[in-house]
Write an enzyme that holds these catalytic residues in place. Structure first.
Site, PDB file in Angstrom:
ATOM      1  N   SER A 138       1.808   8.204  24.268  1.00 19.03           N
ATOM      2  CA  SER A 138       3.112   7.660  23.883  1.00 19.03           C
ATOM      3  C   SER A 138       3.505   8.142  22.506  1.00 19.03           C
ATOM      4  O   SER A 138       2.631   8.430  21.670  1.00 19.03           O
ATOM      5  CB  SER A 138       3.062   6.135  23.884  1.00 19.03           C
ATOM      6  N   TYR A 151      -0.867  -1.211  20.203  1.00 18.91           N
ATOM      7  CA  TYR A 151      -0.561  -0.248  21.258  1.00 18.91           C
ATOM      8  C   TYR A 151      -0.608   1.167  20.676  1.00 18.91           C
ATOM      9  O   TYR A 151      -1.230   2.077  21.240  1.00 18.91           O
ATOM     10  CB  TYR A 151       0.829  -0.555  21.807  1.00 18.91           C
TER      11      TYR A 151
END
Ligand SMILES: Cc1cc2nc3c(=O)[nH]c(=O)nc-3n(C[C@H](O)[C@H](O)[C@H](O)COP(=O)(O)OP(=O)(O)OC[C@H]3O[C@@H](n4cnc5c(N)ncnc54)[C@H](O)[C@@H]3O)c2cc1C
Lengths: 245, 422
Positions: A138, A151
Site C-alpha cells: 500500500s 497499518y
C-alpha cells in the site's frame, strides 16, 4: 492460459483480478478464510470461463498451515505462473494505540502472515525456476502517518521485505512485483468520505493485470500515486511531524 | 450488501423504508425512494451456474445483462428478452418485467424466469417459482422491487448460431401500412419494432421505418461489434432538442434510407442497443431533462383510433420528441401480476420537458388511454396520477397486500396517495 494462485480472493481487488484471469481461461487455486464466500467466488469464476478451479480455506494467521498450502497448490496446479497475495484488514488505529494485543493481531495479519506465505512460496518458485510473486502492499507503507501508522508499518515492512526478496530471486528466474494501490472504494473503506483520488477495485485489477504482463517491479495504482508519494517522502521530518496527516 | 449469504442490512427497529436499486436505468421514480434508503444491489454481481447444454443460467440479481451476454454468447446462448440497453441488472429486468422487440414471439422477461430467491425484511428467504411460493413469484415479476430483494434468479436462454442479426428495414407512409407490415412480419420475424416520425403532420402523418430481424441462421463471416464510443461530456445548460431540431432530425432520419426496403447483416449490439454506443446520450436534453411516455392500447379499432388521437393531439400541441417507437405486443401472457405488456399496441415517446404544458398534455394522453382500457408503463413514468394508475392496474391492491412492509418507493407512495389510495 496460465496457472494462478490467489491468497485472500474474497478481497475486492483480488476478486476483480481473478475475473480477468478467468476470462482468459486460467486455472486457479483460490484461498480465503471464509468457506461460504470462497465457494461463491469459485462458482462465479467457473461460469466466467476459468479452467480448473481449486479452493482451500486457510487463515492468514495460521502460520503453521502455510507450508502445506503451497505443497497442495503445487500438487493441484503442477506448476504456478503467478502467486498473488492480496489479503488484508484495515486496523482501527485508535484501538491499536490503546492495546498491544490488537496491534499484534493486525501486524500479524498484514505483515508477518505475508512474509510467512512469501517464504514458502519463494522457496517453491525457486525450485520451479520461474514464476511471479505479486503482493498487494500500500502507499500507506511509504511513510508513517499518525492516522494509520500501524497499518502503514505492516505494509512498509512488506514492501521492504519484497525489495530484498526481489534482489535475492532475480538471479533465480523468479519475478517479484510490489503493488501499491492508493485509495480504493471497497467494503473495507465503506465508511470513508470519497473524493477524486479514490478508484475502484476493477481499475486496480486491470492495473495489476497489465503490470503482470509487463513484469513491472513496483507499481503505484493509479499511476499518479507515484507522484503524490514522491512528494510526501520529500517533506523534511521536522515539518512532517507537525502536519496532521 | 456484498454477499448473498448475508442477511438483508435492514435494521430491525428502524422505521425508514428501503428499496432495492439496480442500475438506475428506469426513467422515472420506480427506482427512487426519496423518503427512505436505497439498497444497492450492484455488489451482488456473481454468477452461480451456467449449463451450456441446456442454456440455463443462474446468477445474483446485480449482474448486468452486459456480463450475461459476455458469458453466454460465445456458447451460443442469448438472453430470452433484452431491452434497448444492456446496462440493466437481472433484478431490475425482473422487477419491471421488461419486454423487447420480440414480445410478439417470446413475451416478457418474466416468461423465461425459472426461479429466484426473495429476501424479505422479516429475515425469511423464499424460493419462488411456478410451483413454490407461486403468489410471490407472480407478484415479484413486474413487482417494482416492492415484494423484497431478489437475491438471485435462474433464467432459460435462447439458442443462437452466431452474433449476427439479419435485419430488414421497410419505410412506411402511414399507420395503416404499419399495421399491415407488422401483421405479416410478426409471423416470420422474431424481432419487430418501428420508429415513428411522431412530429409529422398532414400527409406525412404516421410515417416511419419498420425494423424486423432474426438471429442469422447460417454461419456468416464474423461481424465486429460497434467500436466507436461517443460521449456527451457534460450536461448542457440548454437543450439541443427543440421543436425545430427535432422536426429536422425526424425528417432527415426518415429520408436517411433512400430505398423503401433495405437489408443488412449487423452485430447484435447495433441491432439491440444502439444508444449504448453514445455514453450519456441523455445529456443532449439539457438540465431540464426529458420524460418517456409509453402506453398500451387495445389491438382493435378503438386502440388504433386512440393511437391516432394521441399522435394528432401531440402534433397539435407542439410535443417535441425525436424518438417515437411503435410495436404490436403478442398474446403470450406473463406470470407477472402487475406486468405492463398485454396484447395490444404500444407507443413510446421520449418527450422534451416544456414546462407545465408537457404535463398537461400527458394528463390528456392518460385520459385517452384510460377510456380505451389501456395502460402506461410505470418504469417509464414520473408523473401519472394515482387514479390513472389504479385504473390501469386494478391488481395494485393485491401487490400492496404482498408488499414487504419495510419496502416502499417514491413511485408507490405517489400512486397510492390521493383518492381511493392507501
Ligand atoms: C436506453 C434505454 C432503453 C430501454 N429500453 C427498454 C425496453 O425496450 N423495454 C423495457 O421494458 N424497458 C426498457 N428500458 C427500461 C429498463 O429496461 C428498465 O428500467 C430496467 O428495469 C432497468 O433495470 P435496472 O437494473 O437499471 O433497475 P433500476 O432502474 O435500478 O430498478 C428498476 C426496478 O427494479 C427494482 N429492483 C432492482 N433490483 C432489484 C432486486 N435485486 N430485487 C428486487 N427489486 C429490484 C427497483 O426497486 C425498481 O423498482 C430502457 C431503458 C433505457 C435507459
Amino acid at each position: 492460459m496460465a496457472n494462478r494462485f490467489i491468497f485472500g480472493v474474497t478481497s475486492s481487488i483480488a476478486e476483480a483480478t481473478a475475473r480477468l484471469f478467468a476470462v482468459d481461461g486460467d486455472n486457479l487455486f483460490l484461498v480465503a478464510r471464509d468457506q461460504v464466500k470462497l465457494h461463491i467466488i469459485a462458482d462465479d469464476l467457473r461460469v466466467r470461463g476459468a479452467g480448473k478451479v481449486f479452493t482451500a480455506v486457510v487463515d492468514a494467521r495460521a502460520f503453521d498451515t502455510h507450508r502445506q498450502l503451497f505443497e497442495d497448490a503445487f500438487t493441484a496446479l503442477e506448476s504456478i505462473d503467478t502467486i498473488l497475495i492480496a489479503h488484508g484488514t484495515l486496523p482501527d488505529q485508535k484501538s491499536c494505540e490503546a492495546s498491544f494485543e490488537e496491534l499484534r493481531k493486525e501486524f500479524e495479519t498484514n505483515g508477518l502472515a505475508v512474509m510467512s506465505l512469501l517464504t514458502h512460496a519463494a522457496n517453491q518458485l525457486v525450485q520451479q525456476g520461474s514464476g511471479t510473486l505479486c503482493v498487494i502492499s500500500s502507499v500507506a507503507g511509504d511513510r508513517g502517518r499518525q492516522s494509520n501508522y500501524v497499518y502503514g508499518a505492516a505494509k512498509g515492512a512488506v514492501s521492504v521485505f519484497l525489495q530484498g526478496l526481489r534482489n535475492r530471486l532475480s538471479s533465480c528466474g523468479v519475478h517479484v512485483m510490489t503493488v501499491k494501490p492508493g485509495f480504493v472504494d471497497t467494503p473495507m473503506t465503506r465508511d470513508f468520505d470519497k473524493n477524486m483520488l479514490w478508484t475502484t477495485p476493477e481499475k486496480i485489477a486491470s492495473g495489476i493485470y497489465n503490470a503482470l504482463q509487463k513484469k513491472k517491479d513496483i507499481v503505484y495504482l493509479p499511476w499518479f500515486w507515484a507522484l503524490i508519494m514522491w512528494i510526501i517522502r520529500l517533506i523534511p521530518e521536522p515539518i512532517f511531524k507537525r502536519l496532521r496527516l | 450488501m456484498n454477499w448473498r449469504c448475508q442477511p438483508l442490512p435492514i435494521p430491525a427497529g428502524s422505521e425508514v423504508s428501503w428499496l432495492p436499486f439496480g442500475n438506475g436505468r428506469s426513467y422515472g421514480d420506480v427506482c427512487l425512494n426519496r423518503e427512505g434508503l436505497l439498497l444497492d444491489t450492484k455488489p451482488l454481481d456473481r454468477f452461480i451456474s451456467f449449463d451450456p447444454k441446456r442454456g440455463i443460467l443462474r446468477c445474483e440479481s446485480g449482474v448486468l445483462l452486459d456480463d450475461i451476454l459476455a458469458v453466454t454468447v460465445p456458447h451460443g446462448w442469448f438472453p430470452p428478452v433484452v431491452p434497448g440497453t444492456r446496462f440493466v441488472t437481472m433484478g431490475g429486468a425482473i422487477a419491471n418485467d421488461i419486454h423487447g422487440k420480440n414480445h410478439h414471439s417470446a413475451g416478457t422477461f418474466g416468461c423465461h424466469l425459472r426461479r429466484f430467491e426473495l429476501a424479505r425484511s422479516d429475515g425469511r428467504r423464499l424460493r419462488c417459482s411456478r410451483s413454490e411460493n407461486q403468489e410471490l413469484f407472480n407478484a415479484t415479476i413486474g413487482g417494482l422491487g416492492l415484494t423484497g430483494l431478489i437475491v438471485w434468479a435462474e433464467i432459460s436462454l435462447k439458442r443462437i448460431n452466431n452474433q449476427v442479426m439479419d435485419v430488414e428495414v421497410i419505410r412506411f407512409a402511414n399507420l395503416g401500412d404499419f399495421f399491415e407490415i407488422s401483421e405479416y412480419s410478426d409471423l416470420e420475424y422474431e424481432y419487430t419494432v418501428a420508429w415513428l416520425d411522431s412530429m409529422a403532420r398532414g400527409k406525412k402523418f404516421g410515417r416511419g421505418h419498420f425494423v424486423r430481424g432474426n438471429h442469422s441462421a447460417c454461419c456468416t463471416k464474423p461481424i465486429a461489434a460497434p467500436k466507436r464510443r461517443l460521449s456527451i461530456p457534460v450536461e448542457l445548460p440548454f437543450s439541443l432538442v427543440n421543436r425545430t431540431t427535432a422536426r429536422i432530425f425526424n425528417s432527415l432520419y426518415y429520408k436517411k434510407q433512400g430505398r423503401v426496403r433495405s437489408t443488412a447483416l449487423v452485430h447484435y449490439e447495433s441491432f439491440f442497443f444502439p444508444l449504448d454506443s453514445i455514453l450519456h446520450w441523455n445529456r443532449i436534453y439539457g438540465s431540464q431533462g426529458f420524460l418517456q411516455y409509453q402506453c398500451l392500447l387495445p389491438p382493435d379499432s378503438r386502440g388504433k383510433d386512440a393511437l391516432e388521437e394521441l399522435l394528432t393531439k401531440g402534433a397539435q400541441q407542439g410535443l417535441v420528441s425525436f424518438l417515437g417507437v411503435l410495436k404490436v405486443f403478442g398474446n403470450k401472457l406473463s406470470p407477472g401480476l402487475l406486468s405492463f405488456p398485454r396484447p395490444g399496441i404500444t407507443l413510446a415517446l421520449d418527450i422534451c420537458i416544456d414546462g407545465d404544458n408537457t404535463f398537461r398534455l400527458l394528463d390528456d394522453f392518460d385520459s385517452i388511454v384510460q377510456t380505451v382500457g389501456g395502460a402506461v408503463y410505470p418504469c417509464k413514468d414520473a408523473r401519472m396520477s394515482g387514479t390513472a394508475f389504479r385504473n390501469y392496474y386494478p391488481q395494485f391492491a393485491e401487490l400492496e397486500r404482498m408488499r414487504d412492509p419495510k419496502i416502499n418507493s417514491s413511485f408507490w407512495r405517489r400512486i397510492s396517495g390521493g383518492e381511493n389510495g392507501q
